[in-house]
Design a protein around this motif. Structure first.
Motif, short mmCIF file in Angstrom:
data_model
loop_
_atom_site.label_atom_id
_atom_site.label_comp_id
_atom_site.label_asym_id
_atom_site.label_seq_id
_atom_site.Cartn_x
_atom_site.Cartn_y
_atom_site.Cartn_z
N ARG A 34 -18.99 6.18 -1.53
CA ARG A 34 -17.51 5.24 -2.15
C ARG A 34 -17.59 3.86 -2.04
O ARG A 34 -17.23 3.66 -0.20
N PRO A 35 -17.57 3.27 -2.43
CA PRO A 35 -17.69 1.31 -2.37
C PRO A 35 -16.72 0.76 -2.22
O PRO A 35 -16.97 -0.76 -1.75
N LEU A 36 -15.63 2.01 -2.21
CA LEU A 36 -14.41 0.46 -2.07
C LEU A 36 -13.57 0.35 -0.64
O LEU A 36 -13.20 0.92 -0.41
N LEU A 37 -13.25 -0.83 -0.44
CA LEU A 37 -12.36 -0.82 0.86
C LEU A 37 -11.44 -1.84 0.74
O LEU A 37 -11.49 -2.85 -0.49
N LEU A 38 -10.53 -1.08 0.78
CA LEU A 38 -9.01 -1.15 0.33
C LEU A 38 -7.94 -2.14 1.23
O LEU A 38 -7.84 -0.80 1.91
N SER A 39 -7.36 -2.78 0.47
CA SER A 39 -6.47 -3.94 1.77
C SER A 39 -5.18 -4.04 0.88
O SER A 39 -5.56 -4.08 -0.32
N GLU A 40 -4.49 -5.17 1.99
CA GLU A 40 -3.73 -5.68 1.53
C GLU A 40 -3.85 -7.18 1.68
O GLU A 40 -3.95 -8.01 2.08
N PRO A 41 -3.23 -8.20 0.05
CA PRO A 41 -3.15 -9.29 0.84
C PRO A 41 -2.10 -10.20 1.61
O PRO A 41 -1.13 -9.17 1.90
N GLY A 42 -2.78 -10.81 2.23
CA GLY A 42 -2.06 -11.29 3.74
C GLY A 42 -1.30 -10.10 4.94
O GLY A 42 -0.91 -10.41 5.61
N ASN A 43 -2.43 -8.85 5.05
CA ASN A 43 -2.72 -8.52 5.94
C ASN A 43 -3.43 -9.31 6.42
O ASN A 43 -3.31 -10.72 6.79
N PHE A 44 -2.63 -9.17 8.20
CA PHE A 44 -3.74 -9.97 9.03
C PHE A 44 -5.03 -10.44 9.09
O PHE A 44 -5.50 -9.94 8.76
N HIS A 45 -4.79 -11.82 9.08
CA HIS A 45 -6.25 -12.73 8.12
C HIS A 45 -7.22 -11.86 8.99
O HIS A 45 -8.33 -11.66 8.72
N THR A 46 -7.27 -11.98 10.02
CA THR A 46 -8.70 -11.06 10.75
C THR A 46 -8.98 -10.15 10.73
O THR A 46 -10.26 -9.35 9.89
N ASP A 47 -8.37 -8.91 10.29
CA ASP A 47 -8.52 -7.35 9.63
C ASP A 47 -9.40 -8.00 8.19
O ASP A 47 -10.42 -7.33 7.51
N LEU A 48 -8.91 -9.27 6.97
CA LEU A 48 -9.41 -9.19 5.90
C LEU A 48 -10.72 -9.98 6.10
O LEU A 48 -11.59 -9.92 5.72
N HIS A 49 -11.11 -11.08 7.56
CA HIS A 49 -12.24 -11.75 7.87
C HIS A 49 -13.31 -10.26 8.17
O HIS A 49 -14.49 -10.65 7.35
N VAL A 50 -12.59 -9.30 8.71
CA VAL A 50 -13.75 -8.52 9.64
C VAL A 50 -14.56 -7.79 7.78
O VAL A 50 -15.15 -7.97 8.66
N ALA A 51 -13.15 -7.05 7.35
CA ALA A 51 -13.20 -6.88 5.75
C ALA A 51 -14.88 -7.03 5.38
O ALA A 51 -15.88 -6.47 4.33
N SER A 52 -14.27 -8.58 4.53
CA SER A 52 -15.26 -9.24 4.30
C SER A 52 -16.57 -9.70 4.85
O SER A 52 -17.66 -9.71 3.78
N GLY A 53 -16.65 -9.80 6.08
CA GLY A 53 -18.02 -9.90 6.19
C GLY A 53 -18.44 -8.33 6.31
O GLY A 53 -20.08 -8.95 5.99
N ALA A 54 -17.93 -7.46 6.80
CA ALA A 54 -18.86 -6.14 6.01
C ALA A 54 -19.19 -6.04 5.07
O ALA A 54 -20.51 -5.50 4.70
N THR A 55 -18.89 -6.42 4.11
CA THR A 55 -18.87 -6.40 2.79
C THR A 55 -20.31 -6.89 2.80
O THR A 55 -21.09 -6.68 1.36
N GLU A 56 -20.03 -8.22 3.20
CA GLU A 56 -21.64 -9.56 3.20
C GLU A 56 -23.18 -8.19 3.54
O GLU A 56 -23.75 -8.77 3.03
N LEU A 57 -22.50 -7.33 4.55
CA LEU A 57 -23.54 -6.33 5.03
C LEU A 57 -24.79 -5.46 4.63
O LEU A 57 -24.58 -4.95 4.80
N VAL A 58 -22.56 -4.45 3.76
CA VAL A 58 -23.00 -3.32 3.77
C VAL A 58 -23.19 -3.31 2.18
O VAL A 58 -22.42 -3.46 1.56
N PRO A 59 -24.24 -2.53 1.21
CA PRO A 59 -24.52 -2.31 0.47
C PRO A 59 -24.17 -1.84 -0.41
O PRO A 59 -23.50 -0.71 -0.48
#
Lengths: 410, 410
Positions: free
Chosen positions: B115-140
């Protein structure tokens, strides 16, 4: 035969003798565990009181600006830099050693994704191996191999991404030749990540001179930063803009207070910050690092080696026949600042020593370890420690059942 | 028209009035930023002194056992548990919110790699989105999508791995319906990871009842844990043994002091520890959490809503025509414990208020935000804050150039 008079003469001639007054050590205690938790700098007592009552209590949120909390990770990093032979902007304080290892391992893996080998040694401090194995579960193709230190150089090859080593071994005190190993790794195209936890504040370090590119280190051992003090992270200047943190957060953003969805790494070392730093612990670390003010690391190291040699000589002289087997290198250039002995009853001996107010620590399965901290130990402390050790060994008191009782942390 | 007498009557009838004495707040200051940095609990002053002087300074390394430093992450977690409707062994204190998000995002990804989709909302506290985007760069294959909150439920599908949401929005104070959203995600087979940073200690939370499975939260806001206090992490009991941390370290090992090369996760929530916790900051958090002793969260929430309603009514009554646009929901069930206004000169107004000893904060680009902390705010504090706000607006004092000067943190 070494005499107490000779030992006292060493103290009288010690250029670092006055540094002991910088620390609040209990009377009568011989503290040989500064390599596990450094002693309390007296300055930290008043500083913490101010941080709690004035900065947190009175100035509250304004302290991020007015007391420059926001600049603390870089400021304290810059104060650590001269202790490790780095430029001020190459060091930053953040998170724990484990988390910083993860940041650098994953960033290095992303830099050279076609080189899949993460190389380390068996018996490395275990958190380093746990972090490494965790990274391999996440990063496609990345694999961890551990080879004995004598075979590391031959194991380096075109597939090596990163060589992960602890500079001074936590148990034996064995030290790698940083310049040589880093150069060999570089010859094979690999980066080296040095864990300086048992080096920084004890062993002279020249990261720039020795070509080191990545390092992490502990704040709560020789740096005297307090229990669980945040760790630090070093990235050589030329690598900073090429490494992209994958474990990241708002404090490492180019504009943390712009609150933008997109991550843009801060320029330089600041990109390796993630969340909000634990300020009380971080500012205690600042006091710890400041306890080195005016101390030349070569002078500190000269004292460390003299403390080691005295310890080893007194054990030979007075504890012969009791089965203590020194596992730390006798060559000062090949060791750190602690001395370790193997003994089948290392645990019980360690506990009996603690009861006798000589604090060392036990490292499973059979090592008792003594940290030699040149800032607050005198030569007579070593004499006293050995006196009490001799008493414990000769009386056989360590065989009393209470010394076999284990705590949660042993 | 609301009168000062009515406001004072509210204070007189406030069941939480005595709680203010638990905090060391400066005289004359109206502190409306407890959602950014909670006030100093009086008990923390003495506790920190003891931790520094007695536990660190006198007992040194022995404190890991004798003062149970080693058990602190679980102990403080267990004290947070009743505030969020969780079982004591479902919560642990560790690292920062960012690092804990990373731990749980990557562990969840590993649990359901198809299940490849990590779902969030725009304007979420930015660290949450930064952490999430970092994880996507790592996890195939893992990819991050953000969809507006009104469309989240329809975006959930068979490819959704994890829904990452902040329960109460840091800027507007909008609150998700945790039970409903969690159930919808579960229907699609996805886990939900709740960031409780702006909820815990303010909004009543019932994680178990509402079916929440993963959460993180902040220690330094409503929990009053001190600047940069460590964060906490919640994993529902039934998931704990199924989740394998990939960001991990020795403190989360089944036997940290066995020093084995192989990582074996500790049973239960302890596996989500990584490195050594920053003890001074962690024990200050313990004092912060203890400041809630005997406080029923429903009582606290009732007061929060009354403070909010008073604030909103006084702004309507006395600040009309000055362009303050309330962006926080009026329905208490749909909001958190802060009230935010949009204004083209929010920054300057916020700075002028700070000079007048009313501390709120500015959130880019145009929001001024006021935290309503029921433990240490009285109704008359709100009256005073509005008095000073009216003065600033009517005099136009906020237009003075000094209020436009930005610090590092703004």
């Amino acid at each position: 035969m070494i005499t107490l008079e000779q030992v006292r003469a060493l103290d009288a001639a010690d250029p670092l003798r006055a540094c002991r007054e910088r620390f609040a050590l209990p009377e009568g205690l011989v503290y040989l565990d500064g390599n596990s938790l450094g002693a309390l700098p007296r300055a930290a007592v008043e500083r913490q009181r101010q941080v709690v009552e004035r900065e947190w209590g009175r100035d509250l949120i304004r302290s991020w600006n007015s007391h420059d909390w926001i600049g603390a990770p870089q400021r304290v990093g810059a104060k650590i830099a001269p202790l490790i032979g780095a430029k001020p902007h190459e060091v930053i304080v953040a998170d724990s050693v484990s988390v910083n290892l993860f940041k650098l391992i994953t960033a290095a893996a992303a830099l050279s994704p076609k080189r899949p080998l993460l190389l380390s040694e068996p018996g490395n401090f275990h958190t380093d191996l746990h972090v490494a194995s965790g990274a391999t579960e996440l990063v496609p193709n990345l694999r961890l191999e551990t080879v004995e230190r004598g075979r590391i150089e031959e194991a380096l090859g075109p597939d090596t991404n990163l060589l992960l080593l602890t500079h001074v071994h936590y148990k034996t005190g064995e030290r790698f030749d940083m310049a040589r190993v880093t150069a060999r790794a570089k010859d094979s195209g690999a980066l080296t990540l040095w864990d300086l936890s048992h080096s920084v504040g004890a062993v002279p370090l020249q990261l720039n001179r020795d070509g080191a590119e990545l390092a992490v280190g502990c704040g709560y051992k020789y740096l005297n930063g307090g229990p669980g003090a945040p760790a630090f992270l070093y990235v050589a200047e030329h690598l900073q803009e090429r490494l992209m943190p994958v474990l990241r957060g708002w404090m490492g953003h180019a504009a943390p207070f712009a609150f933008t969805d997109e991550y843009v790494p801060a320029p330089g070392i600041a990109r390796f910050l993630a969340g909000t730093p634990p300020m009380l612990s971080l500012l205690a670390l600042e006091s710890g690092v400041e306890s080195f003010e005016g101390v030349d690391m070569e002078t500190a190291w000269a004292k460390s080696t003299a403390l080691f040699d005295l310890f080893a000589a007194l054990v030979e002289q007075r504890c012969a026949g009791h089965g203590l087997d020194c596992v730390s290198p006798r060559d000062p250039g090949a060791r750190g600042s602690h001395i370790s002995y193997r003994h089948p009853h290392a645990f019980e001996i360690c506990q009996a020593l603690i009861e006798a107010e000589v604090i060392g620590d036990f490292r499973a399965p059979d090592v008792v370890r003594f940290g030699l901290t040149p800032l607050y130990l005198g030569y007579e402390d070593i004499w006293t420690a050995i006196d009490r050790l001799v008493d414990i060994l000769e009386s056989g008191r360590w065989r009393e059942p209470r010394f076999a009782v284990r705590g949660k942390v042993t």
